[in-house]
Design a protein around this motif. Structure first.
Motif, short mmCIF file in Angstrom:
data_model
loop_
_atom_site.label_atom_id
_atom_site.label_comp_id
_atom_site.label_asym_id
_atom_site.label_seq_id
_atom_site.Cartn_x
_atom_site.Cartn_y
_atom_site.Cartn_z
N ILE A 42 0.84 -1.20 0.00
CA ILE A 42 0.00 0.00 0.00
C ILE A 42 0.87 1.24 0.00
N THR A 43 1.90 1.23 0.83
CA THR A 43 2.84 2.36 0.89
C THR A 43 3.48 2.58 -0.47
N GLU A 44 3.90 1.49 -1.11
CA GLU A 44 4.54 1.60 -2.41
C GLU A 44 3.57 2.13 -3.46
N SER A 45 2.30 1.75 -3.35
CA SER A 45 1.29 2.27 -4.27
C SER A 45 1.14 3.78 -4.10
N LEU A 46 1.12 4.24 -2.86
CA LEU A 46 1.00 5.67 -2.59
C LEU A 46 2.22 6.42 -3.12
N TYR A 47 3.38 5.79 -3.06
CA TYR A 47 4.60 6.41 -3.60
C TYR A 47 4.47 6.56 -5.12
N PHE A 48 4.03 5.51 -5.80
CA PHE A 48 3.90 5.57 -7.26
C PHE A 48 2.81 6.55 -7.68
N LEU A 49 1.89 6.85 -6.78
CA LEU A 49 0.83 7.82 -7.07
C LEU A 49 1.20 9.21 -6.59
N ASP A 50 2.49 9.38 -6.23
CA ASP A 50 3.04 10.67 -5.82
C ASP A 50 2.35 11.23 -4.58
N CYS A 51 2.05 10.34 -3.62
CA CYS A 51 1.39 10.77 -2.39
C CYS A 51 2.18 10.38 -1.13
N PHE A 131 -5.64 0.56 -8.40
CA PHE A 131 -6.63 1.50 -8.93
C PHE A 131 -7.67 1.89 -7.87
N ALA A 132 -7.93 1.00 -6.92
CA ALA A 132 -8.86 1.33 -5.83
C ALA A 132 -8.26 2.43 -4.95
N ILE A 133 -6.96 2.31 -4.67
CA ILE A 133 -6.28 3.36 -3.90
C ILE A 133 -6.29 4.66 -4.68
N ALA A 134 -5.99 4.57 -5.97
CA ALA A 134 -5.95 5.76 -6.82
C ALA A 134 -7.30 6.47 -6.86
N ALA A 135 -8.37 5.68 -6.96
CA ALA A 135 -9.71 6.27 -7.00
C ALA A 135 -10.03 6.99 -5.69
N LYS A 136 -9.59 6.40 -4.59
CA LYS A 136 -9.86 6.98 -3.27
C LYS A 136 -9.18 8.33 -3.10
N ASP A 138 -8.14 10.28 -5.66
CA ASP A 138 -8.31 11.07 -6.87
C ASP A 138 -7.04 11.08 -7.73
N LYS A 139 -6.50 9.88 -7.99
CA LYS A 139 -5.29 9.76 -8.80
C LYS A 139 -5.47 8.69 -9.89
N THR A 140 -6.68 8.56 -10.39
CA THR A 140 -6.96 7.51 -11.37
C THR A 140 -6.17 7.71 -12.67
N ARG A 141 -6.05 8.93 -13.10
CA ARG A 141 -5.30 9.19 -14.33
C ARG A 141 -3.84 8.78 -14.15
N GLU A 142 -3.25 9.15 -13.01
CA GLU A 142 -1.87 8.79 -12.73
C GLU A 142 -1.69 7.28 -12.67
N ALA A 143 -2.68 6.60 -12.07
CA ALA A 143 -2.62 5.14 -11.98
C ALA A 143 -2.60 4.51 -13.36
N GLY A 144 -3.40 5.05 -14.27
CA GLY A 144 -3.44 4.54 -15.63
C GLY A 144 -2.09 4.67 -16.32
N GLU A 145 -1.43 5.80 -16.09
CA GLU A 145 -0.11 6.03 -16.69
C GLU A 145 0.92 5.05 -16.14
N VAL A 146 0.87 4.84 -14.82
CA VAL A 146 1.81 3.91 -14.18
C VAL A 146 1.61 2.50 -14.72
N TRP A 147 0.35 2.07 -14.81
CA TRP A 147 0.11 0.69 -15.23
C TRP A 147 0.40 0.47 -16.71
N GLU A 148 0.24 1.50 -17.50
CA GLU A 148 0.58 1.40 -18.91
C GLU A 148 2.09 1.15 -19.06
N LYS A 149 2.89 1.83 -18.24
CA LYS A 149 4.35 1.62 -18.26
C LYS A 149 4.69 0.20 -17.82
#
Length: 293
Positions: A42-51, A131-136, A138-149
């Motif tokens: 979870i922490t790593e997800s928040l890092y990748f979402l720049d939070c 993506f659930a964390i991202a939606a919570k 408000d980082k869904t767009r960023e999540a999409g970019e990360v997962w595309e990479k």
């Protein structure tokens, strides 16, 4: 008077419709400034979402990114401290259903917002949780970019692996040695192996991390055995593992047993490409030590 009542009814109906349409969106766009993470992934997800700058609490097992060492710990993954969490005055606590359901329910009684995730077994589960964390937050767009990479990176690594291998190679990923616990076919690790073109010896075992007997190990007889070392976990070397296996005639003994720190493999989060690189590194190291690969 009747016209006034009709107007009031229509006004109330319009308000109800607008509330129903827009309130969920407002909740989704809520900004959180004090987040407690109850798992390394979870922490790593928040890092990748720049939070990561908004994370005020993590667990004893968080090691990435390096700055988490300066963030207060609330305890272990399974038994975090309610008191420590409350002292941090969080506005959002994110945990996993299996381990943290009761705790998250308690926190909600203190009017603290929470997000409860399903435990990450497969790579697709990791994606859904990310993506659930991202939606919570408000980082869904960023999540999409990360997962595309991530998806693009896996495809690139698969092409390189298929180009470099002289023949198909099977690998067994060992996460504990006594008893012998391996990455089974129902795991995040196995999915990454498949995505980059490495055959998981234990792929037929439909569990995330099954126990494997010595008889099964001999039966599967993998080309490569990768012993995953971790700062707070297994640290066995290839030589020690061979000693434990005794006279078991497995072909990986001829240079195909490798061991190095790869804790990222034990944190099913968005560091997918790093995990893939660790698996490929194990494959390459074994190929250098065993000329038959």
């Amino acid at each position: 008077m009747n016209n006034f009542k009709k107007l009031a009814c229509w006004a109330y109906l319009l308000w109800a419709i607008l509330s129903w349409v827009f309130l969920p969106s407002a909740a989704a766009n809520q900004k959180y400034e004090r987040i407690v993470s109850l798992a390394p992934s979870i922490t790593e997800s928040l890092y990748f979402l720049d939070c990561i700058d908004f994370v005020v609490g993590v667990t004893d097992y968080d090691t990435f990114p390096p700055e988490v060492s300066k963030i207060q710990s609330v305890g272990g993954n399974i038994n975090p401290s309610l008191e420590k969490i409350l002292n941090l005055k969080p506005d959002l606590v994110i945990g996993e259903k299996i381990f943290h359901h009761d705790l998250l329910e308690r926190l909600r009684t203190f009017n603290i917002d929470t997000l409860e995730l399903t435990l990450h077994h497969r790579l697709n589960d990791v994606k859904e949780a990310f993506f659930a964390i991202a939606a919570k937050i408000d980082k869904t767009r960023e999540a999409g970019e990360v997962w595309e990479k991530i998806e693009k990176g896996l495809e690139e690594r698969k092409l390189l692996t298929s180009k470099n291998l002289k023949k198909p190679v099977s690998m067994l990923v060992v996460v504990w040695h006594d008893p012998l616990i391996v990455a089974g076919g129902w795991s995040y690790i196995s999915d990454i192996m498949e995505a980059v073109g490495i055959r998981n010896t234990a792929g037929s075992k439909r569990f995330s991390f099954p126990v494997m007997s010595k008889e099964e190990l001999l039966s599967f007889n993998p080309d490569v055995i990768f012993l995953v070392q971790a700062s707070k976990g297994m640290s066995i070397t290839a030589r020690d593992f061979i000693s434990i296996m005794g006279d078991l005639p497995i072909k990986a003994k001829n240079g195909g047993i490798v061991s190095f720190e790869a804790e990222v493999l034990l944190h099913p989060g968005p560091r997918v490409l790093e995990s893939a690189d660790m698996l490929i590194k194990a494959l390459n190291r074994a190929s250098k030590e065993e000329c038959s690969l």
